[in-house]
Write a protein that holds these residues in place. Structure first.
Motif, mmCIF file in Angstrom:
data_model
loop_
_atom_site.group_PDB
_atom_site.id
_atom_site.type_symbol
_atom_site.label_atom_id
_atom_site.label_comp_id
_atom_site.label_asym_id
_atom_site.label_seq_id
_atom_site.Cartn_x
_atom_site.Cartn_y
_atom_site.Cartn_z
ATOM 1 N N PRO A 1 1.299 19.608 -0.204
ATOM 2 C CA PRO A 1 0.301 19.641 -1.275
ATOM 3 C C PRO A 1 0.393 18.446 -2.223
ATOM 4 C CG PRO A 1 2.072 21.214 -1.717
ATOM 5 C CD PRO A 1 2.289 20.697 -0.338
ATOM 6 N N VAL A 2 1.481 17.675 -2.137
ATOM 7 C CA VAL A 2 1.619 16.524 -3.033
ATOM 8 C C VAL A 2 1.428 15.196 -2.291
ATOM 9 C CG1 VAL A 2 3.079 17.708 -4.704
ATOM 10 C CG2 VAL A 2 4.133 16.559 -2.747
ATOM 11 N N CYS A 3 0.944 15.261 -1.049
ATOM 12 C CA CYS A 3 0.658 14.045 -0.282
ATOM 13 C C CYS A 3 -0.761 14.118 0.268
ATOM 14 C CB CYS A 3 1.658 13.879 0.867
ATOM 15 S SG CYS A 3 3.341 13.532 0.322
ATOM 16 N N HIS A 4 -1.261 12.978 0.711
ATOM 17 C CA HIS A 4 -2.649 12.906 1.161
ATOM 18 C C HIS A 4 -2.781 12.641 2.656
ATOM 19 C CE1 HIS A 4 -4.616 13.104 -2.825
ATOM 20 N NE2 HIS A 4 -3.443 12.640 -3.241
ATOM 21 N N ASP A 5 -1.720 12.911 3.419
ATOM 22 C CA ASP A 5 -1.769 12.807 4.884
ATOM 23 C C ASP A 5 -2.266 11.454 5.358
ATOM 24 O OD1 ASP A 5 -0.902 15.381 4.763
ATOM 25 O OD2 ASP A 5 -2.702 16.287 5.594
ATOM 26 N N GLY A 6 -1.703 10.417 4.771
ATOM 27 C CA GLY A 6 -2.073 9.071 5.187
ATOM 28 C C GLY A 6 -3.208 8.491 4.387
ATOM 29 N N VAL A 7 -3.542 7.259 4.716
ATOM 30 C CA VAL A 7 -4.464 6.485 3.883
ATOM 31 C C VAL A 7 -5.910 6.544 4.361
ATOM 32 C CG1 VAL A 7 -4.208 4.319 5.176
ATOM 33 C CG2 VAL A 7 -4.687 4.236 2.720
ATOM 34 N N GLU A 8 -6.151 7.033 5.559
ATOM 35 C CA GLU A 8 -7.468 6.883 6.180
ATOM 36 C C GLU A 8 -8.604 7.516 5.379
ATOM 37 O OE1 GLU A 8 -9.031 6.520 10.669
ATOM 38 O OE2 GLU A 8 -7.815 8.274 10.231
ATOM 39 N N LYS A 9 -8.349 8.656 4.746
ATOM 40 C CA LYS A 9 -9.407 9.307 3.979
ATOM 41 C C LYS A 9 -9.627 8.645 2.626
ATOM 42 C CE LYS A 9 -8.711 13.824 6.159
ATOM 43 N NZ LYS A 9 -8.344 15.251 5.956
ATOM 44 N N ILE A 10 -8.722 7.738 2.258
ATOM 45 C CA ILE A 10 -8.820 7.052 0.965
ATOM 46 C C ILE A 10 -9.358 5.635 1.148
ATOM 47 C CG2 ILE A 10 -7.499 6.293 -1.063
ATOM 48 C CD1 ILE A 10 -5.430 8.522 -0.163
ATOM 49 N N ILE A 11 -8.732 4.908 2.064
ATOM 50 C CA ILE A 11 -9.146 3.545 2.402
ATOM 51 C C ILE A 11 -9.074 3.406 3.911
ATOM 52 C CG2 ILE A 11 -8.757 1.074 2.020
ATOM 53 C CD1 ILE A 11 -6.990 1.888 -0.412
ATOM 54 N N LYS A 12 -10.115 2.872 4.518
ATOM 55 C CA LYS A 12 -10.132 2.735 5.975
ATOM 56 C C LYS A 12 -9.257 1.560 6.402
ATOM 57 C CE LYS A 12 -11.672 3.509 10.174
ATOM 58 N NZ LYS A 12 -11.325 4.738 10.903
ATOM 59 N N PRO A 13 -8.192 1.811 7.203
ATOM 60 C CA PRO A 13 -7.336 0.713 7.663
ATOM 61 C C PRO A 13 -8.031 -0.164 8.704
ATOM 62 C CG PRO A 13 -6.182 2.823 7.747
ATOM 63 C CD PRO A 13 -7.628 3.119 7.563
ATOM 64 N N ASP A 14 -7.616 -1.412 8.753
ATOM 65 C CA ASP A 14 -8.092 -2.346 9.774
ATOM 66 C C ASP A 14 -7.071 -2.519 10.883
ATOM 67 O OD1 ASP A 14 -10.641 -3.555 8.423
ATOM 68 O OD2 ASP A 14 -9.104 -3.534 6.865
ATOM 69 N N LEU A 15 -5.826 -2.096 10.612
ATOM 70 C CA LEU A 15 -4.769 -2.142 11.625
ATOM 71 C C LEU A 15 -3.856 -0.945 11.419
ATOM 72 C CD1 LEU A 15 -3.465 -3.851 13.950
ATOM 73 C CD2 LEU A 15 -1.957 -4.822 12.203
ATOM 74 N N TYR A 16 -3.585 -0.234 12.512
ATOM 75 C CA TYR A 16 -2.674 0.905 12.493
ATOM 76 C C TYR A 16 -1.421 0.509 13.267
ATOM 77 C CZ TYR A 16 -7.053 3.501 11.559
ATOM 78 O OH TYR A 16 -8.255 3.941 11.052
ATOM 79 N N VAL A 17 -0.256 0.672 12.639
ATOM 80 C CA VAL A 17 1.003 0.307 13.295
ATOM 81 C C VAL A 17 1.886 1.553 13.365
ATOM 82 C CG1 VAL A 17 2.945 -1.285 13.359
ATOM 83 C CG2 VAL A 17 0.796 -1.995 12.279
#
Length: 251
Positions: free
Chosen positions: A213-229
């Protein structure tokens, strides 16, 4: 000073020959999952063993989401037929989320298609790193790329102190609630155009913190990544290879 010069001469050249020569990987290195669908008995043990729900059983067999995978090897350990194993392929970075799924098909690393990125960053890349609640593992392996052994500066890749000087924001961590505002401010402060690299399982999908509940499960829903590593953490070779490929370098 004379002693320092002698020490440098004695040490010799310490930078590896990557990417002209493949990296020397540790014996226990766990890379892209390899799946032989014909040998899979559909028992579901690998699905149950995965601590981050990265393994899924579909109508066509087993699929592993490397964006969630922490490469712990538990799925391979319980696979009695040996249909699933973690291979030695270190080239894991992808430019689209869909390319992070491994189903046993032939793997071909993506080539860049963002012409604007290549025009701005094909010869150099200035990175501002943001640790958004990470455990420091991804951060440390990224820092390794600045050492003599890797020397990412020889490719024109540099870390900058301010997002106002950055071409790219490299994000680690599951995006904790306490770091969300700082991440957004860093991204907003960067001059346009700006690109985003999601480094590690946490930044891609939340990793072991997914569902917190205190994390956002990664960045994709906030900012769209251009590279996933992918990785937990990604090996320095995995991260550097991904950045070089994003820049359109011949590797």
């Amino acid at each position: 000073m004379w002693n320092s010069l002698k020490a440098r001469l004695f040490q010799g050249h310490r930078t590896g020959k990557f990417p002209a020569v493949p990296p020397t990987l540790p014996e226990r290195f766990a890379g892209r999952p390899e799946i032989v669908q014909e040998d899979c008995c559909r028992c579901g043990k690998c699905v149950d063993a995965c601590p981050v729900q990265a393994v899924e059983s579909t109508g066509n067999g087993i699929v592993i989401d490397t964006g969630k995978c922490i490469f712990c090897g538990k799925c391979a350990a319980v696979c009695d037929p040996g249909a699933l194993m973690l291979g030695k392929e270190y080239r894991l970075a992808a430019m689209s989320r869909e390319k992070l799924f491994s189903d046993g098909s032939t793997y071909l690393p993506e080539r860049p298609t963002d012409r604007e990125f290549l025009r701005f960053c094909g010869k150099s890349l200035k990175i501002r790193q943001v640790s958004a609640g990470g455990c420091a593992a991804c951060e440390l392996d990224f820092n390794v790329l600045n050492t003599l052994a890797w020397d990412m500066g020889r490719f024109g890749i540099q870390v900058v102190a301010s997002p106002r000087h950055a071409d790219c924001i490299l994000i680690t961590g599951p995006i904790s609630e306490n770091m969300l505002l700082a991440l957004k401010k860093s991204y907003d402060a960067a001059p346009r155009p700006v690109w985003v690299i999601a480094c590690g399982a946490c930044a891609i999908s939340g990793g072991i913190y997914a569902g917190s509940p205190v994390c956002h499960d990664g960045v994709e829903k906030i900012i769209k990544p251009d590279l996933y590593v992918p990785g937990c953490p990604p090996h320095p070779a995995t991260l550097l290879e991904g950045m070089l490929r994003l820049m359109g370098k011949k590797i």
